[in-house]
Design a protein around this motif. Structure first.
Motif, PDB file in Angstrom:
ATOM      1  N   ARG A   1     -28.140 -16.252   2.303  1.00 39.89           N
ATOM      2  CA  ARG A   1     -29.764 -17.520   2.626  1.00 39.89           C
ATOM      3  C   ARG A   1     -30.736 -16.942   1.936  1.00 39.89           C
ATOM      4  NH1 ARG A   1     -29.971 -21.958   4.018  1.00 39.89           N
ATOM      5  NH2 ARG A   1     -29.902 -21.328   6.839  1.00 39.89           N
ATOM      6  N   GLU A   2     -30.779 -15.362   1.378  1.00 43.84           N
ATOM      7  CA  GLU A   2     -31.463 -15.283  -0.227  1.00 43.84           C
ATOM      8  C   GLU A   2     -30.294 -14.493  -0.820  1.00 43.84           C
ATOM      9  OE1 GLU A   2     -35.893 -12.529  -0.907  1.00 43.84           O
ATOM     10  OE2 GLU A   2     -35.460 -13.014   0.608  1.00 43.84           O
ATOM     11  N   CYS A   3     -30.462 -14.671  -1.840  1.00 43.02           N
ATOM     12  CA  CYS A   3     -29.612 -14.038  -3.064  1.00 43.02           C
ATOM     13  C   CYS A   3     -30.032 -12.965  -4.218  1.00 43.02           C
ATOM     14  CB  CYS A   3     -28.557 -14.780  -3.183  1.00 43.02           C
ATOM     15  SG  CYS A   3     -26.520 -14.742  -4.119  1.00 43.02           S
ATOM     16  N   ASP A   4     -29.684 -12.088  -4.458  1.00 41.35           N
ATOM     17  CA  ASP A   4     -30.871 -11.514  -5.200  1.00 41.35           C
ATOM     18  C   ASP A   4     -29.228 -11.513  -6.570  1.00 41.35           C
ATOM     19  OD1 ASP A   4     -32.985 -11.264  -4.835  1.00 41.35           O
ATOM     20  OD2 ASP A   4     -32.049 -10.131  -3.089  1.00 41.35           O
ATOM     21  N   MET A   5     -29.775 -11.307  -8.085  1.00 43.91           N
ATOM     22  CA  MET A   5     -28.788 -11.033  -8.587  1.00 43.91           C
ATOM     23  C   MET A   5     -29.224 -10.625  -9.884  1.00 43.91           C
ATOM     24  SD  MET A   5     -26.616 -14.928  -9.357  1.00 43.91           S
ATOM     25  CE  MET A   5     -26.630 -16.039  -7.469  1.00 43.91           C
ATOM     26  N   LEU A   6     -28.072  -9.121 -10.454  1.00 43.20           N
ATOM     27  CA  LEU A   6     -28.441  -8.786 -11.319  1.00 43.20           C
ATOM     28  C   LEU A   6     -27.446  -8.652 -12.893  1.00 43.20           C
ATOM     29  CD1 LEU A   6     -30.462  -6.704 -12.738  1.00 43.20           C
ATOM     30  CD2 LEU A   6     -29.074  -5.038 -11.550  1.00 43.20           C
ATOM     31  N   LEU A   7     -28.220  -9.307 -13.756  1.00 48.37           N
ATOM     32  CA  LEU A   7     -26.897  -9.586 -15.072  1.00 48.37           C
ATOM     33  C   LEU A   7     -27.722  -8.537 -16.262  1.00 48.37           C
ATOM     34  CD1 LEU A   7     -27.560 -12.566 -13.753  1.00 48.37           C
ATOM     35  CD2 LEU A   7     -26.227 -13.365 -15.572  1.00 48.37           C
ATOM     36  N   LEU A   8     -26.844  -7.497 -15.687  1.00 49.54           N
ATOM     37  CA  LEU A   8     -26.960  -6.181 -17.181  1.00 49.54           C
ATOM     38  C   LEU A   8     -25.857  -6.479 -17.892  1.00 49.54           C
ATOM     39  CD1 LEU A   8     -26.175  -3.510 -14.438  1.00 49.54           C
ATOM     40  CD2 LEU A   8     -28.643  -4.537 -15.475  1.00 49.54           C
ATOM     41  N   GLY A   9     -27.034  -6.575 -19.209  1.00 46.61           N
ATOM     42  CA  GLY A   9     -26.206  -6.769 -20.654  1.00 46.61           C
ATOM     43  C   GLY A   9     -26.159  -8.524 -20.379  1.00 46.61           C
ATOM     44  N   CYS A  10     -27.375  -9.548 -20.686  1.00 42.96           N
ATOM     45  CA  CYS A  10     -26.455 -10.428 -20.076  1.00 42.96           C
ATOM     46  C   CYS A  10     -26.443 -11.211 -21.585  1.00 42.96           C
ATOM     47  CB  CYS A  10     -27.621 -10.807 -19.596  1.00 42.96           C
ATOM     48  SG  CYS A  10     -29.940 -11.145 -20.567  1.00 42.96           S
TER      49      CYS A  10
ATOM     50  N   ILE B   1     -22.524 -24.390  -9.238  1.00 42.21           N
ATOM     51  CA  ILE B   1     -21.423 -24.116  -8.445  1.00 42.21           C
ATOM     52  C   ILE B   1     -22.404 -23.812  -7.359  1.00 42.21           C
ATOM     53  CG2 ILE B   1     -19.653 -22.364  -7.292  1.00 42.21           C
ATOM     54  CD1 ILE B   1     -18.849 -23.388  -9.618  1.00 42.21           C
ATOM     55  N   LEU B   2     -23.222 -23.701  -7.393  1.00 43.49           N
ATOM     56  CA  LEU B   2     -24.403 -22.884  -6.429  1.00 43.49           C
ATOM     57  C   LEU B   2     -25.019 -24.352  -5.093  1.00 43.49           C
ATOM     58  CD1 LEU B   2     -26.595 -19.489  -6.616  1.00 43.49           C
ATOM     59  CD2 LEU B   2     -23.881 -19.801  -5.865  1.00 43.49           C
ATOM     60  N   GLN B   3     -24.907 -25.200  -6.376  1.00 41.42           N
ATOM     61  CA  GLN B   3     -25.278 -26.439  -6.022  1.00 41.42           C
ATOM     62  C   GLN B   3     -24.004 -27.939  -5.523  1.00 41.42           C
ATOM     63  OE1 GLN B   3     -25.550 -30.123  -7.932  1.00 41.42           O
ATOM     64  NE2 GLN B   3     -27.322 -30.716  -6.168  1.00 41.42           N
ATOM     65  N   THR B   4     -23.470 -27.466  -6.792  1.00 40.72           N
ATOM     66  CA  THR B   4     -22.652 -28.107  -5.939  1.00 40.72           C
ATOM     67  C   THR B   4     -21.581 -27.935  -5.062  1.00 40.72           C
ATOM     68  OG1 THR B   4     -21.399 -28.167  -8.554  1.00 40.72           O
ATOM     69  CG2 THR B   4     -19.469 -28.674  -7.038  1.00 40.72           C
ATOM     70  N   ARG B   5     -21.577 -27.041  -4.369  1.00 38.69           N
ATOM     71  CA  ARG B   5     -20.741 -25.995  -2.742  1.00 38.69           C
ATOM     72  C   ARG B   5     -22.310 -26.903  -1.919  1.00 38.69           C
ATOM     73  NH1 ARG B   5     -20.822 -19.890  -2.742  1.00 38.69           N
ATOM     74  NH2 ARG B   5     -19.434 -20.031  -4.131  1.00 38.69           N
ATOM     75  N   GLY B   6     -23.251 -26.574  -2.125  1.00 37.51           N
ATOM     76  CA  GLY B   6     -24.581 -27.343  -1.229  1.00 37.51           C
ATOM     77  C   GLY B   6     -25.324 -25.981  -1.301  1.00 37.51           C
ATOM     78  N   THR B   7     -25.386 -25.101  -1.850  1.00 34.45           N
ATOM     79  CA  THR B   7     -26.069 -23.937  -1.510  1.00 34.45           C
ATOM     80  C   THR B   7     -27.714 -23.974  -1.145  1.00 34.45           C
ATOM     81  OG1 THR B   7     -23.944 -22.535  -1.614  1.00 34.45           O
ATOM     82  CG2 THR B   7     -26.279 -20.962  -1.683  1.00 34.45           C
ATOM     83  N   THR B   8     -27.956 -24.281  -2.470  1.00 30.91           N
ATOM     84  CA  THR B   8     -29.298 -24.455  -3.304  1.00 30.91           C
ATOM     85  C   THR B   8     -29.779 -25.758  -2.611  1.00 30.91           C
ATOM     86  OG1 THR B   8     -28.923 -25.844  -5.116  1.00 30.91           O
ATOM     87  CG2 THR B   8     -28.562 -24.014  -5.197  1.00 30.91           C
ATOM     88  N   LYS B   9     -28.844 -26.919  -1.114  1.00 25.87           N
ATOM     89  CA  LYS B   9     -29.725 -27.548  -0.498  1.00 25.87           C
ATOM     90  C   LYS B   9     -30.180 -26.937   0.793  1.00 25.87           C
ATOM     91  CE  LYS B   9     -27.118 -31.177  -3.189  1.00 25.87           C
ATOM     92  NZ  LYS B   9     -25.679 -32.356  -2.819  1.00 25.87           N
ATOM     93  N   SER B  10     -29.894 -26.517   0.980  1.00 22.63           N
ATOM     94  CA  SER B  10     -29.555 -25.379   2.539  1.00 22.63           C
ATOM     95  C   SER B  10     -31.686 -25.178   2.630  1.00 22.63           C
ATOM     96  CB  SER B  10     -29.199 -24.309   2.802  1.00 22.63           C
ATOM     97  OG  SER B  10     -27.724 -24.667   2.667  1.00 22.63           O
ATOM     98  N   LYS B  11     -32.198 -25.254   3.358  1.00 21.28           N
ATOM     99  CA  LYS B  11     -33.525 -24.557   3.329  1.00 21.28           C
ATOM    100  C   LYS B  11     -33.414 -23.372   3.328  1.00 21.28           C
ATOM    101  CE  LYS B  11     -35.293 -28.975   6.257  1.00 21.28           C
ATOM    102  NZ  LYS B  11     -35.556 -29.745   7.335  1.00 21.28           N
TER     103      LYS B  11
END
Length: 890
Positions: A31-40, A52-62
């Motif tokens: 529900r709360e996702c934290d990502m770190l991109l080192l040397g991005c 991917i997250l929007q297609t999967r429906g993850t971002t649509k969750s309240k």
């Protein structure tokens, strides 16, 4: 790829040089996702992941919250990322001019006057943004000041088209000359030649070879080959793709366009961007190549279509109920992890790009481990050095050289599981077709159990245990693993090794220490070895005098084992062990002395649950989500694409096929032949030797459900029926004959593959393992104790070995000769002589000695694997000593 500051390197990486990835790697997102991109570097991975997250429906969750933390050592790259994210969030993706503007800012070396003026306006807006506004947060004041300073520096810059192209071509000329060998062999004429740099042709040849390595179908049709070569030539000549070049000639573009100031370091008017930084290497457009015609549909337009989808998903996600926050951290990656990030900040996903090539894999693992969330934190590492240095031809050898700790010791030593099934291969295609193209190795790592929750380990008195040996190796680690010593940061290495030593010391106890108070009668020690734990316990003999002794998992957890003695339904003795590695109880054994109250347990590690893809917290597909995936085209072009994918698994071999060749044949039949001849769904029975009774043939069936596009790869969804297991379950009354009968009737009428008659048993065993591993990605319809029907997926698997490994197989020597080109710049190794056999083998004139690097006319080669060359007795001894580490036959 991680950028570097000017003091460390002059090369500048504002554009990615590898294909974009989903940072979540197909795993579950909380529900709360934290990502770190080192040397991005650039933000292609951010947009890809959000798509991917929007297609999967993850971002649509309240109440969904996504926090993305970006780090780079170049403040100007982070400033450029802010520009790209601002544009991705504000432009109209349905407006072609808006998309062309974003594309030009991101990839083109030259911009039209209109685009340049618009860019400078955007720069001013972005430079004035306050932390916390528009979802952008600066990690600290240092980051904010340096990033805004870089933005203002870029905004003031100005360079015309001719100056930009001149400095760009000068850089490319210098780069190719510095990487070109002094002399090499022309394998057609057998003569020595001095390679010359001829721009743009040299750059075109290099780039087209790499594009072809990604997309083999492009070179199969001469018409398309000519067209994509010309498209790349135009891009090399002007630095502008066909998205924005319109119908203008190269001269008109140079005269009327201006330099893209975001591709230069602030205050620097010299081009430092390698030609590997271009859109053709950032996007996975393989599955759309059937539409390519080189005119209306170009490589650039295919990439632009993907970028448009990303922008649409990014904007849709921002409009959904979830909160998206972007955090910027400027500085050296390991230092940011150690000192800049808040102490309690932990991440679900950490992506480290190819940071391991610069500071060493140990430094990356140690700085990332303590920043991962304890339950299911996931780490991704990359390395271009996988095949850069001489002799590194497999993942096992590469890892051993980097950290020299057995893989089954990783959970204890590093607190990480290697989440790769090395023996099965990778699902992402490695660039192994072209010997002169560097291969990138990507590895996934998952957090192991927290050390404070583990049973204390005991160090053996003679230091013979694996923990003591690992402790010694880490203490003596020099930090020069598979990289150029000049770029390895000693400070990072020292910091990393200190953390690992502290971890080991915290979970290991001296042999004289007890796991129970001194006055207790029970004493125990747990000593860890490479493949097992040795547990010794002494207790009051009365506890073991009578009853039943058992060893079981606690709540089915293979990492928690309970030793127990029960009398009359009550436990008279119990010891619970919480271990870093999972335990295979069926392979373990217990020695028990009831009279002396003594127990010795040899608990064998279960590799299946300790390493490989089974340890990952997959985002499991259900029936509906699988059905909603786009269908893979069952057409001629679709079949050609699949054939290219499958052919890349390995090259056809003469003589007895190896297990990987057998696997390729089976995958080709199931993934291509059956669907494209009969359509899906359909049924196939598999007749192969039984694992438990080789004289008996196993009875299994596949139901092919549908050929889909999943994670940008052709994926066959299928159901696997094991009738042998079903018979056992019937005898155990867990299922009934009525449940089996409908499928038995279908089995009688479906097609059959007789694997035993085609000597495919080894490949069949690999196939069964792949289907079992992949079943963990799909929600199952039956409980595990009743499962004889399994839902799973199938797609190509590519070996974790470089093409040079094939030289060790004498049956494939001739085939390798036709594929390999000696590359003195990277491997220092040459291809074997066609038709060579064992014994004293002379090399062709001009071979390069692997020991001294000299070119000699009387070199000899290793008679075991036909790989190493040496020009004299002294060189022979030296080369052989090094070679023994990698030559399986030596």
């Amino acid at each position: 790829m991680e950028a570097t500051n000017p003091q460390l390197s002059s090369v500048y990486f504002p554009i990615g040089n590898t294909r974009s990835v989903d940072v979540t790697l197909g795993c579950h997102v909380g529900r709360e996702c934290d990502m770190l991109l080192l040397g991005c570097g650039d933000v292609r991975n951010v947009l890809h992941t959000m798509h991917i997250l929007q297609t999967r429906g993850t971002t649509k969750s309240k109440d969904q919250r996504i926090n993305i933390h970006l780090n780079d050592i170049e403040d100007s790259i982070l400033g450029r990322d802010l520009i790209l994210l601002y544009l991705a969030g504000t432009i109209d993706p349905n407006n072609s001019e808006d998309m062309k503007f974003l594309w030009g800012v991101w990839y083109d070396a030259l911009l039209s006057q209109e685009h340049l003026q618009r860019l400078k306006k955007v720069m001013k807006e972005v430079a004035s943004v306050q932390s916390g506004n528009s979802g952008v947060y600066f990690g600290n004041l240092k980051s904010e000041v340096s990033i805004k300073r870089a933005l203002l520096g870029m905004e003031k810059a100005d360079i015309n088209g001719k100056q930009m192209i001149d400095t760009r071509l000068e850089y490319l000329d210098m780069a190719y000359r510095s990487g070109m060998p002094m002399v090499t062999m022309d394998w057609i004429t057998g003569t020595l030649i001095s390679p010359k740099v001829d721009l743009p042709q040299t750059a075109v040849d290099w780039m087209t070879a790499r594009v072809s390595a990604h997309c083999g179908r492009l070179d199969k049709v001469p018409r398309l080959k000519d067209r994509y070569h010309q498209e790349i030539r135009d891009f090399i000549s002007t630095g502008v793709t066909r998205v924005n070049s319109k119908s203008l000639s190269s001269e008109q573009i140079v005269d009327s366009f201006k330099g893209n100031i975001t591709l230069l370091r602030p205050g620097c008017s010299i081009w430092k961007v390698p030609d590997s930084c271009c859109p053709f290497f950032c996007y996975d457009f393989d599955l759309e190549l059937h539409r390519y015609d080189g005119r209306t549909v170009t490589l650039a337009s295919l990439c632009l279509e993907i970028l448009k989808k990303w922008v649409e998903s990014f904007q849709a996600a921002m409009k959904d109920d979830c909160a998206i926050k972007i955090h910027m951290w400027h500085g050296e990656a390991t230092e940011v992890c150690e000192t800049d990030l808040p102490e309690d900040l932990r991440f679900d996903f950490i992506d480290t790009s190819n940071l391991a090539d610069r500071v060493g894999l140990i430094s990356v693992l140690s700085c990332s481990r303590d920043r991962l969330k304890s339950a299911n934190g996931l780490l991704r590492t990359e390395s271009f050095n996988y095949t850069k240095l001489e002799g590194y031809i497999s993942v096992e050898i590469f890892l051993r050289d980097c950290i020299d700790v057995p893989i089954l010791m990783y959970p204890t030593v590093f607190g990480l599981h290697l989440a790769e099934d090395i023996s099965l291969g990778h699902e992402s295609l490695l660039l192994t077709q072209c010997a002169h193209i560097r291969t990138k190795l990507t590895l996934k790592w998952k957090t192991a159990r927290e050390q404070e929750n583990l049973t204390a380990l005991t160090l053996a008195e003679n230091a013979s245990d694996a923990v003591s040996k690992a402790l010694e190796k880490i203490e003596n680690y020099q930090g020069l693993d598979s990289g150029d010593p000049s770029v390895v940061k000693k400070m990072c290495v020292k910091r990393g090794t200190d953390k690992i030593l502290k971890r080991i010391q915290n979970i290991a106890k001296d042999t004289n220490l007890l796991t129970h108070p001194p006055d207790a009668k029970k004493r125990s020690t747990v000593t860890e070895y490479t493949d097992h734990y040795l547990v010794t316990i002494t207790t009051d003999p009365e506890c073991l005098k009578e009853g039943t002794f058992s060893t079981d998992r606690v709540d089915g957890d293979p990492y928690v084992v309970e030793l127990q003695n029960s009398q009359n339904g009550y436990s008279s003795f119990s010891e619970t062990l919480r271990l870093s590695c999972g335990i295979a109880l069926n392979s373990s054994n217990i020695k028990l002395s009831r009279k002396r109250g003594w127990i010795e347990a040899c608990l064998v590690k279960d590799a299946d649950v300790t390493m490989g893809e089974r340890v990952l917290p997959w985002n499991k597909l259900n029936t509906n989500s699988a059905a909603d995936l786009p269908n893979f085209p069952l057409s001629k072009t679709g079949k050609e694409t699949l054939e290219t994918y499958v052919a890349s698994m390995c090259q056809v071999s003469a003589g007895k096929p190896s297990p990987i060749h057998q696997l390729r044949f089976l995958v080709e039949q199931i993934l291509i032949t059956v669907p494209f001849s009969s359509g899906v769904p359909t049924h196939i029975t598999l007749r192969a030797p039984s694992h438990s009774h080789p004289a008996k043939r196993a009875s299994k069936m596949l139901r092919l459900e549908g050929l889909k596009i999943h994670e940008d790869r052709p994926t066959l969804f299928l159901t696997f029926f094991d009738f042998d297991i079903a018979e056992v379950l019937v005898t155990q009354t867990k299922i009934t004959n009525e449940e089996i009968m409908p499928w038995e009737d279908i089995k009688k009428t479906c097609g059959e593959m007789d694997l035993s008659s085609q000597r495919l048993s080894e490949g069949y065993a690999l196939l069964m393992r792949i289907l079992e591993v992949n079943s963990h990605r799909v929600i199952q319809d039956q409980s595990e104790d009743r499962r004889w029907i399994t839902r799973t997926i199938l797609r190509g698997r590519y070996p974790y070995t470089d093409l040079l490994t094939l030289n060790c197989d004498t049956e494939l020597v001739q085939m390798v000769n036709s594929l390999c080109v000696p590359d003195i710049r990277t491997s220092g190794q040459s291809s074997p002589v066609s038709g060579a056999s064992s014994g004293s083998l002379a090399a062709r004139p001009g071979e390069v000695c692997d020991s001294c690097g000299k070119i000699s006319e009387n070199c000899k080669r290793c008679s075991k694997c036909l790989l190493v060359f040496y020009c004299g007795k002294a060189c022979q001894r030296k080369a052989w000593k090094v070679h023994k580490k990698v030559c399986k036959s030596a």
